[in-house]
Design a protein around this motif. Sequence first.
Motif, PDB file in Angstrom:
ATOM      1  N   ASP A 504       0.855  -1.191   0.000  1.00  0.00           N
ATOM      2  CA  ASP A 504       0.000   0.000   0.000  1.00  0.00           C
ATOM      3  C   ASP A 504       0.894   1.245   0.000  1.00  0.00           C
ATOM      4  O   ASP A 504       1.126   1.866   1.039  1.00  0.00           O
ATOM      5  N   GLN A 506       1.931   5.063  -0.666  1.00  0.00           N
ATOM      6  CA  GLN A 506       1.242   6.350  -0.687  1.00  0.00           C
ATOM      7  C   GLN A 506       2.256   7.490  -0.551  1.00  0.00           C
ATOM      8  O   GLN A 506       3.396   7.272  -0.129  1.00  0.00           O
ATOM      9  N   ARG A 527      -2.070  11.967   3.799  1.00  0.00           N
ATOM     10  CA  ARG A 527      -1.813  11.065   2.690  1.00  0.00           C
ATOM     11  C   ARG A 527      -2.459  11.575   1.413  1.00  0.00           C
ATOM     12  O   ARG A 527      -3.460  12.310   1.442  1.00  0.00           O
ATOM     13  N   THR A 528      -1.915  11.106   0.284  1.00  0.00           N
ATOM     14  CA  THR A 528      -2.624  11.184  -0.986  1.00  0.00           C
ATOM     15  C   THR A 528      -2.457   9.828  -1.650  1.00  0.00           C
ATOM     16  O   THR A 528      -1.463   9.125  -1.418  1.00  0.00           O
ATOM     17  N   TYR A 529      -3.433   9.454  -2.469  1.00  0.00           N
ATOM     18  CA  TYR A 529      -3.517   8.082  -2.960  1.00  0.00           C
ATOM     19  C   TYR A 529      -3.461   8.038  -4.489  1.00  0.00           C
ATOM     20  O   TYR A 529      -4.495   7.895  -5.144  1.00  0.00           O
ATOM     21  N   GLU A 565       2.265   1.758   3.669  1.00  0.00           N
ATOM     22  CA  GLU A 565       1.359   1.875   4.818  1.00  0.00           C
ATOM     23  C   GLU A 565       1.416   0.662   5.730  1.00  0.00           C
ATOM     24  O   GLU A 565       1.407  -0.485   5.282  1.00  0.00           O
TER      25      GLU A 565
END
Length: 585
Positions: A504, A506, A527-529, A565
Motif C-alpha cells: 500500500d 502512498q 496522505r494522498t492516494y 502503509e
Amino acid sequence: MFNSDKKVLCTAGISHVLLYPNGDVYRCMADYNAKRPPLFNAKDGWKKIETILECTHDRCYAGCDIDWATKWVFEPKKRAPQKIKAQCYHVNLSDGKYWAEQTFERPLKNMIHIVWAPTLICNYDCRYCGCAVGFRNIHKDFPSAFPELSVEEWINVWDEIIQNYDFGILTMGGGEPLLSKATLPVIKRISHKFAASITTNLSVNVFELVRERPTIKYSRTALRSVVASLHLTAKGFNREMFLSSVLYLKNNGIAVTVNFVGHPMQLFLAEEYKAWCKKYDIPFVLSPWCGCDNDGYEAKYTPVELAFVNKIAPASRKTSTQVSFYALGHLFILDQQIQTLPLGVAEVYVLRGKLKNTSNCSWNNQGLDHKESFKVGGRLFHLGEEEKPVREFRAVLPEKEIKPQEECSFELKIETEGLSCGKYILRLDVVKENSFWFKDKGATPLDIMVDIGLQAFPSQLKVLSEFLEAKVPKKIRHGALITVPVKVKNCGSAEWFSTEWLEDIQVGCRIFKENYKWGDVALRDLRTYPSKVIKPGEILETEIVLDFRGIPKGVYTLVFDMVNEKKYWFVERGSSPLVTKVTLI
C-alpha cells in the motif's frame, strides 16, 4: 437429512397444496423454495394424497403453510405430540376451523386449500420479490413457471379438482394473477364449490374483476375476498389509484384486506397506511419479510425493525409465529489463525481445520448421494461485491451421522487459476447440496479476507524515492486547508501502485513542531492516494492536501516522504525525505 429426537408430521399435501403455472403440484411453499420435486403434474390427472407425510424442513416460515397446514411434533420423552394448529381461523373465521381442528387420526380429506399461481410474471419491480419484473428470467429461473397452461387446460384441471372434494378454498397469487387470461374464467368455473381469494397489486383488470365475478347469494363459495398487496416502493405504484381501487372493491361488496410487506426500506410507512385503513374500516396486515431480496440482502431485522414489526403485525403474522423445528449452527476451527490469506495466481491451497456441529440435530450423510449430502462450502466474492460468488469450493464430510457438538476434520481445496488479482472474501459455511446453505437458515458463516496475486515486494527489489519538489508557501494562514503540488522520483527497482504487489504505497506528509526529533509523534499524518503505476526511474506528479485546522499559530516542520502503509516510511530504507518549514500566521 436431519437426525433428531423430534419427528414432524404435517397435513401439507393432503388438505393444503400449491399449484404452479405449468401444472406442477407441491406440498408446501417450503418444498418449492427448497427446490424439492413436485408431487405430480395436474395435467396428468389429480392425485389425492391421504396419508400424513413427514416434514424434513428445519422450520415453517411461509404464511400460506403456517395458515393452512396443521403439524404434529413427536418427541420420545413426551407421551402426546405437540399439535401446531393451522392459523387459518385468523384469516377465515367460518371455514378455517376445519383445517385447524383436524386430528392426526382423521386428517381433512374431503376439503382442500389450494394456492394457485396461474403465472409468475409480474408488472411490478419490488426489490423484495423474486417475481419482480426486470430482475430475473421468470420462465428460465423459476421451477414450474413455464410453459404456462392454456385457459382450456386450466379449465380441465379444475374440473377434475372439484370432482375430488366436497368443498375447497382457493388462494390466488403469483406473480400478478390478473395478468393471466385463465384467472377470471377459473373463478367462474369453480364458484359453486370453492371459495376464492385473490392477492393482487390492483394495477390491472380491477374493473373486470368486479364486473365478471359470479355472485352466489347466501353461499360461502365464489369470490369472497381480495388481498390488496401494497408495494409502495415499486416503480409504477400509484398511491391514489391503489387506494381508490381498494374502496371500489369494498363498496362493491367484496371483502378487501390490505397486505403490507415489511421490507425494511418501506417498513416504517406501515403506520400511515394502517391509519388510512382504519379510517375506512378495512383490515390491514403487515407481513414479515422472508427470504432474500433482489439486492442480495437476507431477511434479518435489526432489533428496532423487529420491535416495529411485532407491534404492527396481527397475531397471525408476528415473527414468533414462524415455527422452528431445528436450529442450525456450526463452528469452524482452523488449523492456523488467518486474518488475511495471501494466494498467488494459479495457486492451489488447502485450507484445513475442524467443523463442529452446534445445531440441535444431527447432520446425516449416511446413504446420501454426493449431490444431496452435507459439505463444507466456500464461496469466494470480490470484496464489496458479495451478491454473487465468483467461485465456489466444496469439501466432503464423512458419510456418517454427525451429532450435535461432534467435530469432524475437513480439507477445502482453493484453486485461484483464472481469477484476477485483487482482494476477495472467502465465506465458509455448511451447505446441503442443491438445497440450502446454513447461512440461509440463520447460521453465521466464517469470513476470511483473501488477497490473490498481491505479494509483498521481494527482498531483491530496492524501495527508494527522491522528493524533487513540494510547493509549500513559507507563510500560511492559521487554520487553512491548502493543496500542494509535489514531485517525487522512483529511484528504486520496484513499481509503485501496481496491482501485482500486496503493498500500500502512498505519498505522505507529517506535520511536526519546529524542532522535532526522529520518533516524535506528528501533529498531522496526511496522505494522498495516486493510482497510476510509477515504474523505476519515472517521476510522480500529484497533489496532497495539507490540513492546518486546529493547529496554533507558530513555526512547524513538514516532512514529505513516501510510505508503505503499516510497514515503513521510505526514509527507513535509505531514501531522503523533503523537509521544509512553514509559519502559521
